[in-house]
Design a protein around this motif. Structure first.
Motif, mmCIF file in Angstrom:
data_model
loop_
_atom_site.group_PDB
_atom_site.id
_atom_site.type_symbol
_atom_site.label_atom_id
_atom_site.label_comp_id
_atom_site.label_asym_id
_atom_site.label_seq_id
_atom_site.Cartn_x
_atom_site.Cartn_y
_atom_site.Cartn_z
ATOM 1 N N GLY A 1 0.827 -1.196 0.000
ATOM 2 C CA GLY A 1 0.000 0.000 0.000
ATOM 3 C C GLY A 1 0.866 1.252 0.000
ATOM 4 O O GLY A 1 2.064 1.199 0.308
ATOM 5 N N GLY A 2 0.240 2.360 -0.329
ATOM 6 C CA GLY A 2 0.965 3.617 -0.375
ATOM 7 C C GLY A 2 1.095 4.256 0.996
ATOM 8 O O GLY A 2 0.654 3.712 2.015
ATOM 9 N N THR A 3 1.667 5.437 0.994
ATOM 10 C CA THR A 3 1.881 6.164 2.244
ATOM 11 C C THR A 3 0.567 6.454 2.956
ATOM 12 O O THR A 3 0.472 6.344 4.188
ATOM 13 N N ILE A 4 -0.454 6.810 2.182
ATOM 14 C CA ILE A 4 -1.758 7.128 2.779
ATOM 15 C C ILE A 4 -2.332 5.910 3.501
ATOM 16 O O ILE A 4 -2.933 6.037 4.572
ATOM 17 N N ASP A 5 -2.155 4.722 2.906
ATOM 18 C CA ASP A 5 -2.664 3.498 3.537
ATOM 19 C C ASP A 5 -1.968 3.238 4.866
ATOM 20 O O ASP A 5 -2.597 2.809 5.844
ATOM 21 N N TRP A 6 -0.659 3.487 4.907
ATOM 22 C CA TRP A 6 0.087 3.278 6.148
ATOM 23 C C TRP A 6 -0.255 4.332 7.200
ATOM 24 O O TRP A 6 -0.268 4.042 8.400
ATOM 25 N N LEU A 7 -0.539 5.550 6.745
ATOM 26 C CA LEU A 7 -0.826 6.632 7.688
ATOM 27 C C LEU A 7 -2.280 6.647 8.149
ATOM 28 O O LEU A 7 -2.606 7.319 9.132
ATOM 29 N N SER A 8 -3.141 5.928 7.437
ATOM 30 C CA SER A 8 -4.567 5.955 7.761
ATOM 31 C C SER A 8 -4.836 5.561 9.214
ATOM 32 O O SER A 8 -5.588 6.226 9.929
ATOM 33 N N GLY A 9 -4.203 4.473 9.655
ATOM 34 C CA GLY A 9 -4.406 4.014 11.026
ATOM 35 C C GLY A 9 -3.966 5.028 12.069
ATOM 36 O O GLY A 9 -4.749 5.400 12.949
ATOM 37 N N PRO A 10 -2.707 5.505 12.002
ATOM 38 C CA PRO A 10 -2.274 6.512 12.978
ATOM 39 C C PRO A 10 -3.110 7.788 12.966
ATOM 40 O O PRO A 10 -3.363 8.376 14.024
#
Length: 247
Positions: free
Chosen positions: A136-145
């Motif tokens: 996944g992209g950066t947005i996918d990784w940042l979505s949770g935090p």
């Protein structure tokens, strides 16, 4: 259409069987009871026979009542079995383990108005594994935090009255699992579903013969968040694009 139906039905049955077990896990978690042993009626303590333990079917066959004492059977049992069946029939098998854990969280939160750390940390761990596996992209990784921060801020500003810190941890898991677009859609949906369920009970609870709910009532949010996550995945929902379409 027909092949899809033949695939849907066995997966739904498998999910309903798993849902029956999840009911036991959710009800006995932290109760001091083991997961082994025969199930019994919560009212008269009579051991349930095999034909009273069939997922979904037994509830309707018994007309929603214990065969001995005639006490109404909680809708929780059949609801969990049906929802788990739908999860198995509509989502990839990759989602099954974490949604099984989500369902146990929902059962516990619904009954005790709290999300145990052991369960939600397990959900976060599985979401991280899923994200590492699928990428996944950066947005996918940042979505949770990001979702965790938003819910955490709501918990902090309301001093725990509007949102629990366990909800923030669950939002972290949902964001990591679903990624950016679907994760945001799941959270927006959770508030919409929560409003659709609680508002009628607040306004017309007496008419529905339901427990009176007020603005100060403690309402578990995990059920709405998990429902939102499932709907978002099934319909590949991107709220921002849907809303922009109508502008």
């Amino acid at each position: 259409m027909l092949p899809a139906l033949f695939l849907f039905l066995p997966l739904f049955v498998l999910g309903a069987i798993v849902g029956s077990f999840l009911n036991v896990v959710g009800l006995r978690y932290r109760s001091g009871l083991s997961l082994g042993g025969r199930s019994s009626c919560a009212s008269c303590a009579s051991e349930l026979r095999w034909w009273e333990l069939l997922p979904v079917a037994s509830f309707f066959f018994l007309r929603g009542r214990c065969s001995r004492c005639k006490t109404p059977i909680s809708l929780q049992y059949v609801s969990v079995e049906i929802f788990t069946g739908l999860v198995f029939a509509t989502l990839s098998y990759l989602y099954w383990p974490i949604f099984a854990l989500y369902i146990v969280i929902v059962i516990y939160d619904f009954r005790h108005k709290i999300i145990p750390d052991q369960l939600v940390y397990g959900a976060i761990f599985l979401s991280l594994l899923f994200r590492f596996y699928t990428g996944g992209g950066t947005i996918d990784w940042l979505s949770g935090p990001v979702l965790f921060a938003l819910f955490g801020l709501g918990w902090l500003l309301s001093r725990g009255r509007a949102l629990g810190f366990g909800d923030a941890k669950l939002a972290l898991s949902v964001g990591l699992l679903l990624g950016g677009a679907y994760g945001l859609s799941a959270i927006v949906l959770s508030f919409w579903i929560g409003t659709a369920v609680t508002l009628p009970l607040m306004l017309f609870g007496k008419i529905f013969s339901a427990k009176r709910i007020t603005i100060k009532s403690e309402i578990p949010f995990a059920p709405f968040m998990v429902a939102g996550a499932w709907v978002s995945l099934v319909f590949h929902l991107d709220i921002l694009h849907v809303l922009s379409f109508f502008q």
